[in-house]
Design a protein around this motif. Sequence first.
Motif, PDB file in Angstrom:
ATOM      1  N   GLY A   1     -44.319 -82.432   4.464  1.00 20.61           N
ATOM      2  CA  GLY A   1     -45.307 -82.819   3.358  1.00 20.61           C
ATOM      3  C   GLY A   1     -45.497 -81.414   1.666  1.00 20.61           C
ATOM      4  O   GLY A   1     -46.144 -80.543   2.200  1.00 20.61           O
ATOM      5  N   VAL A   2     -45.935 -82.208   0.506  1.00 20.31           N
ATOM      6  CA  VAL A   2     -46.048 -81.532  -0.109  1.00 20.31           C
ATOM      7  C   VAL A   2     -47.502 -82.214  -1.186  1.00 20.31           C
ATOM      8  O   VAL A   2     -46.890 -83.865  -0.956  1.00 20.31           O
ATOM      9  CB  VAL A   2     -44.931 -81.194  -1.750  1.00 20.31           C
ATOM     10  CG1 VAL A   2     -45.065 -80.281  -2.505  1.00 20.31           C
ATOM     11  CG2 VAL A   2     -44.129 -80.661  -0.650  1.00 20.31           C
ATOM     12  N   GLU A   3     -48.349 -81.880  -1.658  1.00 20.86           N
ATOM     13  CA  GLU A   3     -49.907 -82.047  -2.429  1.00 20.86           C
ATOM     14  C   GLU A   3     -49.762 -82.564  -3.500  1.00 20.86           C
ATOM     15  O   GLU A   3     -49.394 -81.353  -4.329  1.00 20.86           O
ATOM     16  CB  GLU A   3     -51.071 -81.415  -1.733  1.00 20.86           C
ATOM     17  CG  GLU A   3     -52.191 -82.149  -2.071  1.00 20.86           C
ATOM     18  CD  GLU A   3     -53.242 -81.218  -1.817  1.00 20.86           C
ATOM     19  OE1 GLU A   3     -54.553 -81.605  -2.563  1.00 20.86           O
ATOM     20  OE2 GLU A   3     -53.588 -80.282  -1.606  1.00 20.86           O
ATOM     21  N   MET A   4     -49.443 -83.487  -4.137  1.00 20.14           N
ATOM     22  CA  MET A   4     -49.516 -83.727  -5.415  1.00 20.14           C
ATOM     23  C   MET A   4     -50.561 -84.588  -6.212  1.00 20.14           C
ATOM     24  O   MET A   4     -51.259 -85.580  -5.551  1.00 20.14           O
ATOM     25  CB  MET A   4     -47.970 -84.670  -5.835  1.00 20.14           C
ATOM     26  CG  MET A   4     -46.768 -83.978  -5.344  1.00 20.14           C
ATOM     27  SD  MET A   4     -46.292 -82.159  -6.619  1.00 20.14           S
ATOM     28  CE  MET A   4     -46.326 -83.240  -8.356  1.00 20.14           C
ATOM     29  N   CYS A   5     -50.994 -84.396  -7.184  1.00 19.59           N
ATOM     30  CA  CYS A   5     -51.886 -84.463  -7.905  1.00 19.59           C
ATOM     31  C   CYS A   5     -51.626 -85.726  -9.260  1.00 19.59           C
ATOM     32  O   CYS A   5     -51.991 -85.330 -10.473  1.00 19.59           O
ATOM     33  CB  CYS A   5     -53.162 -83.694  -8.302  1.00 19.59           C
ATOM     34  SG  CYS A   5     -53.486 -82.768  -7.128  1.00 19.59           S
TER      35      CYS A   5
END
Length: 421
Positions: free
Chosen positions: A281-285
């Motif tokens: 997974g990739v953390e996005m904001c």
Amino acid sequence: MDSRGQGDFARDSQGRPILDRYGRPVRARRQAAQRPTPPRRTSPPADSTRIFPAQPGPAAPRQQFPPAAPRQQFPPRPQNQPSPQAYQHPGHIGHVPQELPQVVNTQGPPQRPRRRLPRIRLRPRGCLGSLFTMFAVILVLVGAVTLWADSQLNRVDATPEARVSNTAGTNWLLVGSDSRQGLSEEDINRLGTGGDIGVGRTDTIMVLHLPRSGEPTLLSIPRDSYVNIPGWGMDKINAAFTVGGPELLAQTVEESTGLRVDHYAEIGMGGLANMVDAIGGVEMCPSEPIQDPLANLDIQAGCQEFDGATALGYVRTRATAMGDLDRVVRQREFFSALLSTATSPGTLLNPFRVIPMIGDAVGTFTVGEGDHVWHLGRLALAMRGGTQTETVPIATFADYDVGNVVIWDDYAAEELFSSLR
């Protein structure tokens, strides 16, 4: 010879041999035999007259000398016999053994022993040797995996026939394909991509400029940009990919921006989603919530972890106020976050993540004929130190026979392109 005339060694008054400073007995000097002095003839008195010649008398007996003492012979010293100085007693200078063997040199002058050079051991010992072996094994494995991954890349001719002059730095043309090829029915439903429409469209067009020094620049080109396509006239820039593939798209980008394309990389929808899932997974904001049923996307504002399906919907949706302009911004943010996560130690040192990432994602990459996996690695590492993001300056939107298009601000766009050349 000593006072007693015995032996070939000089002796003191008590009969003990005299030693030199090295503890060896001193040989006595041989004295020449003394011959007796004949009697001196005296002349007769002056007043005497010799009338008769002198009558020869009996000859005087010849003086006899004792024969010289025979030279004392010693047997030759064995090879392992120590030299005479070894017989010296450290506590008693006058002590000499009864018999001293005579040193006889039958091998000529002594030779200096050859000094043996120490052997150089290339293999370390102990813990260092274990670490060296482990490091060598890791290098071999990394090399083997790298060569295998390079062989899994898809390659295509992306070099234009007519090229612009060389420019400073290195430029990558990064393309996100809209292709659904290779996706199963389950993947299509999970990702919300719709049916297979072929390989004729691009959702993402970016130019990554790597200068010789300083931060890289990631430049987004809206896919609806209205530009001249060589041999086809004015149209949307993604139409160049539809009618001429990567080669014509690269030529269009070069002529529109004046930047020479050195490398080409393309990834499809399935490869993007699989890569995100492989690295966990990739953390996005996102700054606002987005709901888009067409992209199968429903997210809230704030930092959160995106899986493959959510990430793909996030970079594809246009369900925001600025539409395509907002999308290119999200694509740049996601691309930077993806590369940062993929090149982090937590991914590269975890075989359960790096191996699936290579196996699932590398096969979906398409690169130029002269590009390799180590070029992709350099691209990813260059972006970890920070990246400047830009979008081609927009003047307005317009409706033409090809649909709604994006019109560039020619002056501001040329100023931006000139700073990268």
